[in-house]
Design an enzyme around this catalytic site. Structure first.
Site, PDB file in Angstrom:
ATOM      1  N   GLU A 159     -25.492  -4.016 -13.353  1.00 34.83           N
ATOM      2  CA  GLU A 159     -25.101  -4.553 -12.039  1.00 34.83           C
ATOM      3  C   GLU A 159     -23.597  -4.683 -11.878  1.00 34.83           C
ATOM      4  OE1 GLU A 159     -27.194  -8.144 -11.094  1.00 34.83           O
ATOM      5  OE2 GLU A 159     -29.111  -7.127 -10.945  1.00 34.83           O
ATOM      6  N   GLU A 358     -35.210  -4.320 -13.847  1.00 31.21           N
ATOM      7  CA  GLU A 358     -35.448  -5.754 -13.640  1.00 31.21           C
ATOM      8  C   GLU A 358     -36.189  -5.947 -12.329  1.00 31.21           C
ATOM      9  OE1 GLU A 358     -32.055  -8.438 -13.843  1.00 31.21           O
ATOM     10  OE2 GLU A 358     -31.192  -7.252 -15.471  1.00 31.21           O
TER      11      GLU A 358
HETATM   12  C1  BG6 Z   1     -29.826 -10.005 -12.362  1.00 22.91           C
HETATM   13  C2  BG6 Z   1     -29.214 -10.016 -13.726  1.00 22.91           C
HETATM   14  O1  BG6 Z   1     -28.783 -10.048 -11.461  1.00 22.91           O
HETATM   15  O2  BG6 Z   1     -30.596 -11.059 -11.969  1.00 22.91           O
HETATM   16  C3  BG6 Z   1     -29.844 -10.983 -14.711  1.00 22.91           C
HETATM   17  O3  BG6 Z   1     -29.092  -8.739 -14.277  1.00 22.91           O
HETATM   18  C4  BG6 Z   1     -30.192 -12.278 -13.991  1.00 22.91           C
HETATM   19  O4  BG6 Z   1     -28.966 -11.171 -15.779  1.00 22.91           O
HETATM   20  C5  BG6 Z   1     -31.201 -11.930 -12.907  1.00 22.91           C
HETATM   21  O5  BG6 Z   1     -30.679 -13.269 -14.826  1.00 22.91           O
HETATM   22  C6  BG6 Z   1     -31.712 -13.140 -12.157  1.00 22.91           C
HETATM   23  O6  BG6 Z   1     -30.657 -13.876 -11.616  1.00 22.91           O
HETATM   24  P1  BG6 Z   1     -30.487 -15.406 -11.923  1.00 22.91           P
HETATM   25  O7  BG6 Z   1     -29.199 -15.774 -11.296  1.00 22.91           O
HETATM   26  O8  BG6 Z   1     -31.649 -16.069 -11.301  1.00 22.91           O
HETATM   27  O9  BG6 Z   1     -30.472 -15.565 -13.397  1.00 22.91           O
END
Ligand code: BG6
Length: 459
Positions: A159, A358
């Protein structure tokens, strides 16, 4: 799924799970020194994966994972500005990777996931400096060489959009708002140079390995059918996503992005020799991170650097979609169809194979009286999203894997352990790490069935 080789996986990142922030010769990372609000968990213990890694791999094997999308901690491998590899750090990943391979799980390794050695920020300003491009390349070379033949999938940067829009993770604090914004685009340009240099390097070190970026996919719908709003949505996607993917794939800005940056005095400083680097390599795939979609409407406004969507621009406003169901932690709502829409657009623009690296839902969770987590909401979220992947596949789009975020509960990127995404619960609170006991959630068993039958049909 038609595709029998489909990589069913699950994701984590190093600083969000490992803990042991100062053990095994590890140096401090930017994420270790970042100020965390009082009462919120930090990286010191996180999910204590450093001390539970074997148990975690056993759980992955029980789940049936074909791949594990994980991160290396740069500061565990190279603790300081001398960039000398740390044998203990490499040994930790040796054991982990060898055990994954023994269990038949393909490691899918991210080199840069929001953190770098703090020593590099202190020595020369981190990504503000071109020295960081060389430092990253040296780090990549150590990893590619050391794990050659064992790691077949590499992610350059997780990202880039978020990694550079949160400059406290990448450079010293800059109080002036315009300068901060200018630096964000400059450090992002340096990240692009580093990414291309690393992709080219991998071709010489291990030509059979594959490499690509992980994109923070932005699905932006126009808030209304007004042509101005349609344009605003297009502009937001351009400046929050495609400007970066264009750099990863084509090594150049789109005419729109270049003009937009120049008009606002945000265009980065470049050197004539950069063009050859930026256009000298191409990724093998695009990784897609997706959580929710948003809407945009046309509205002239000054940059507001305090909002998370300021990058969308000063001509449009990013807002929540009134048609979507919001939840406690998903304040933009959830939208499975957005996954389909966004990935189709990416394929149409880049024609590269894609993997979901993800995708998940954040929920506040604690063990019930029966000592379990009954997360049918997570099953529902994952089912709806995987079904969109099945649709893409059925229509002929090349999607080769799917990794929910996250395998185990992780330290959130900025909100501790209050929100959880995992298939496996980590028994700890914000302030008390307890023993970080692992407890399989109901969604673990559900996903296990999906993997076993290679799809969601009937589940
Ligand atoms: C993504 C990242 O942006 O979202 C992760 O690659 C992150 O590292 C995930 O944990 C969820 O976001 P957050 O802020 O809820 O942890």
């Amino acid at each position: 799924m038609k595709n029998r080789e489909f990589l069913w996986g699950a994701s984590t990142s190093a600083f969000q799970i490992e803990g042991a922030y100062n053990e095994g010769g590890k140096g401090l990372a930017t994420t270790d020194v970042r100020k965390v609000p009082e009462g919120m968990a930090d990286t010191k213990v996180a999910a204590d994966h450093y001390h539970h890694w074997k148990e975690d791999v056993d759980l992955m094997a029980e789940l049936g994972l074909k791949t594990y999308r994980m991160g290396f901690s740069w500061s565990r491998i190279m603790p300081d500005e001398t960039l000398t590899p740390n044998p203990e750090g490499l040994a930790f990943y040796d054991e982990l990777i060898d055990y994954l391979l023994e269990k038949g799980i393909e490691p899918f390794v991210t080199l840069y996931h929001f953190e770098c050695p703090q020593a590099l920020v202190e020595a020369f300003g981190g990504w503000k400096s071109r020295k960081m491009v060389d430092a990253y390349l040296k780090y990549a070379e150590v990893c590619f060489t050391h794990f050659k033949g064992r790691v077949k999938y590499w992610v350059t940067v997780n990202e880039q959009f978020i990694a550079t829009a949160a400059p406290d993770l990448a450079m010293p604090y800059e109080p002036d708002a315009h300068l901060r914004s200018k630096w964000i685009y400059q450090i992002s340009y340096h990240v692009s140079l580093a990414e291309h240099a690393a992709m080219a390097l991998l071709r010489t070190v291990d030509p059979s390995a594959k490499i690509g970026p992980v994109n923070s996919m932005q699905v932006v719908y126009p808030l209304t059918s007004k042509p101005e709003d349609v344009l605003a949505a297009q502009e937001a996607e351009e400046m929050m996503e495609f400007y970066l993917l264009d750099m990863s794939v084509y090594g150049q800005y789109s005419p729109f992005a270049a003009t937009w940056l120049k008009q606002r005095d945000l265009y980065p400083e470049t050197l004539p020799e950069d063009e050859a680097v930026l256009q000298g390599s191409k990724p093998d795939f695009i990784g897609v991170n997706y959580y929710f979609s948003v809407c945009a409407k046309a509205e002239k406004k000054p940059f507001d650097f305090t909002t998370s969507f300021f990058w969308a621009g000063d001509d449009c406003l990013v807002v929540a979609n009134p048609n979507l169901k919001k939840t406690e932690w998903m304040n933009m709502g959830t939208d499975a169809i957005g996954l389909y829409n966004g990935m189709r657009k990416i394929y149409e623009r880049y024609r590269l194979p894609m993997i979901v690296t993800e995708n998940g839902i954040a929920v506040s969770e604690s063990l019930g009286e029966d000592g379990k987590i009954h997360d049918d909401y997570r099953e529902e979220y994952l089912r709806e999203h995987i079904q969109q992947i099945e649709k893409l596949e059925a229509e002929g789009y090349p999607v080769f894997g799917y990794c929910p975020w996250s395998f185990i509960d992780v330290l959130s990127s900025h909100q501790g352990f209050s929100k959880r995404y995992g298939l496996v619960f980590i028994d700890r609170t914000e302030t008390d790490p307890k023993m970080c006991e692992r407890v399989k959630k109901d969604s673990f068993y559900w996903y296990q069935s999906v993997i076993a039958q290679n799809g969601t049909e009937g589940l």
